[in-house]
Design an enzyme around this catalytic site. Structure first.
Site, short mmCIF file in Angstrom:
data_model
loop_
_atom_site.label_atom_id
_atom_site.label_comp_id
_atom_site.label_asym_id
_atom_site.label_seq_id
_atom_site.Cartn_x
_atom_site.Cartn_y
_atom_site.Cartn_z
N GLY A 79 32.87 14.84 -28.97
CA GLY A 79 32.59 15.77 -29.87
C GLY A 79 31.90 15.87 -31.33
O GLY A 79 31.61 15.46 -32.06
N ALA A 80 30.32 15.05 -30.62
CA ALA A 80 29.57 14.98 -31.07
C ALA A 80 28.47 16.28 -31.28
O ALA A 80 27.73 16.24 -32.43
CB ALA A 80 28.30 13.78 -31.12
N ASN A 81 28.98 17.13 -31.35
CA ASN A 81 28.36 18.87 -31.89
C ASN A 81 28.53 19.03 -33.39
O ASN A 81 27.23 20.26 -33.59
CB ASN A 81 28.42 19.67 -31.05
CG ASN A 81 29.78 20.20 -31.23
OD1 ASN A 81 30.64 19.43 -30.54
ND2 ASN A 81 30.09 21.86 -30.90
N GLY A 122 30.33 17.91 -37.58
CA GLY A 122 30.62 17.07 -38.32
C GLY A 122 30.76 15.60 -38.33
O GLY A 122 28.97 15.00 -38.34
N GLY A 144 30.89 13.67 -35.59
CA GLY A 144 30.41 12.86 -34.31
C GLY A 144 28.50 13.23 -34.36
O GLY A 144 27.72 12.38 -34.44
N TYR A 176 49.39 15.62 -34.64
CA TYR A 176 48.28 14.84 -34.96
C TYR A 176 48.64 13.61 -35.36
O TYR A 176 47.80 12.34 -35.04
CB TYR A 176 47.70 16.22 -36.58
CG TYR A 176 46.64 15.06 -36.50
CD1 TYR A 176 45.16 15.26 -36.21
CD2 TYR A 176 46.75 14.66 -37.83
CE1 TYR A 176 44.32 14.48 -36.55
CE2 TYR A 176 45.50 14.28 -38.55
CZ TYR A 176 44.18 14.50 -37.76
OH TYR A 176 42.50 13.58 -37.85
#
Length: 320
Positions: A50-52, A54, A56, A204
């Site tokens: 999820g590095a794309n 925020g 990350g 969550y």
């Protein structure tokens, strides 16, 4: 009646004014701690899910600036490539690359790992960062409830598939991005996938508690291997994690001064990935670059062990 309404409006006006006046002080306090380590990562390989966007993306940039080869695992490769391009624009020597990984699909996770193990010789830092928050009730490809499926089970399988490489690359580190929300979570073993009743907030929180328990249990199992595992609470960060909840988006906009930016939110992930003093610290939970409180349900060895067994069963793996 009218007076009451006017009082409320006046009260809100005063609060707004105070927030504006004290904004710089609130910002400094809300920003939290900064990772002070100057550790270099030349020759090291990092994988971030999820590095794309925020946190990350900010974590990827920081570790790339330290000289690491950073592999960004993203569900949306196009968005991932945009993020990689912006990292290269910020730091021209960045060694970043994007690979496709959908944590809501175990076939995608297995395909990713297979290709990764064929093409990448070392893995020194794995950051399980990707997450979904308060999405409407949906199931993953494998029929898991989305929160527990992506935030916990997807990362559990990914880590299982890469653990051999991490051990061969030791000293190595695993960082699991959890949340303060774990305090409000319970592992509902009788209904892990919320089929009986579904509350997106509780789902969550359960998944974030699972992150804490997983880091704790994996850390215990890896004692003596020189591979450490720690979980982090990034802080309440103004990122697009709230995209599924209109109310949360409104609250986050109104109170943005109290929130961390993604750059501030990435600090504890970076700290756990690089700080020299943590070389032998494992199974712990961090917030603001310091050890943090863990709820009693996050400290239960019995729950951690049971969750481990249930996770293996659901994923059809045998991880001893």
């Amino acid at each position: 009646g009218v007076m009451f309404v006017l009082l409320i409006i006046a009260g809100l006006g005063v609060v707004t004014l105070l927030v504006i006046l004290f904004a710089p002080h609130i910002r400094r306090y809300a920003a939290g701690a900064v990772c002070k380590s100057t550790a270099r990562l030349d020759g090291k390989t990092v994988l971030i899910t999820g590095a794309n966007t925020g946190i990350g993306k900010e974590t990827a940039l920081d570790l790339a600036v330290r000289g690491a080869r950073v592999i960004m695992a993203c569900r949306n490769v196009e968005k991932g490539e945009e993020a990689a391009a912006s990292i290269r624009a910020a730091y021209s020597e960045a060694k970043v690359e994007v690979r496709e990984l959908d944590l809501a699909d175990t076939c995608s996770i297995r395909a990713f790992a297979q290709k990764f193990l064929r093409e990448v010789n070392h893995l020194h830092i794995l950051i399980n960062n990707a997450g979904v928050m308060m999405c409407p009730y949906t199931k993953t490809v494998d029929g898991f409830e989305m929160h527990i499926g992506v935030n916990h089970l997807g990362h559990f399988l990914l880590t299982y598939l890469l653990i051999g490489l991490l051990r061969r690359s030791a000293p190595a580190r695993v960082v699991v991005v959890s949340s303060l929300a774990h305090n409000f979570g319970w592992i509902r073993f009788h209904d892990l996938h919320s089929q009986g009743s579904y509350n997106s907030g509780l789902a969550y929180c359960q998944s974030k508690l699972a992150n804490v328990l997983f880091a704790r249990e994996l850390g215990r199992r890896l004692k003596g291997t020189n591979v450490t595992v720690n979980s982090v609470h990034p802080g309440t960060v103004n990122s697009d994690l709230t995209r599924h909840s209109t109310l949360m988006m409104i609250l986050f906009t109104v109170f943005s001064v109290f929130l961390k930016t993604p750059l501030e939110g990435a600090q504890t992930s970076v700290y756990c990935a690089v700080a020299e003093e943590l070389h032998s610290v494992s199974g712990k939970h961090f917030s603001d670059c310091a050890p943090a409180f863990v709820a009693p349900q996050g400290r239960s060895e019995e729950t951690a062990s049971k969750l481990w067994d249930v996770s293996c069963e659901l994923l059809g793996i045998d991880w001893d």
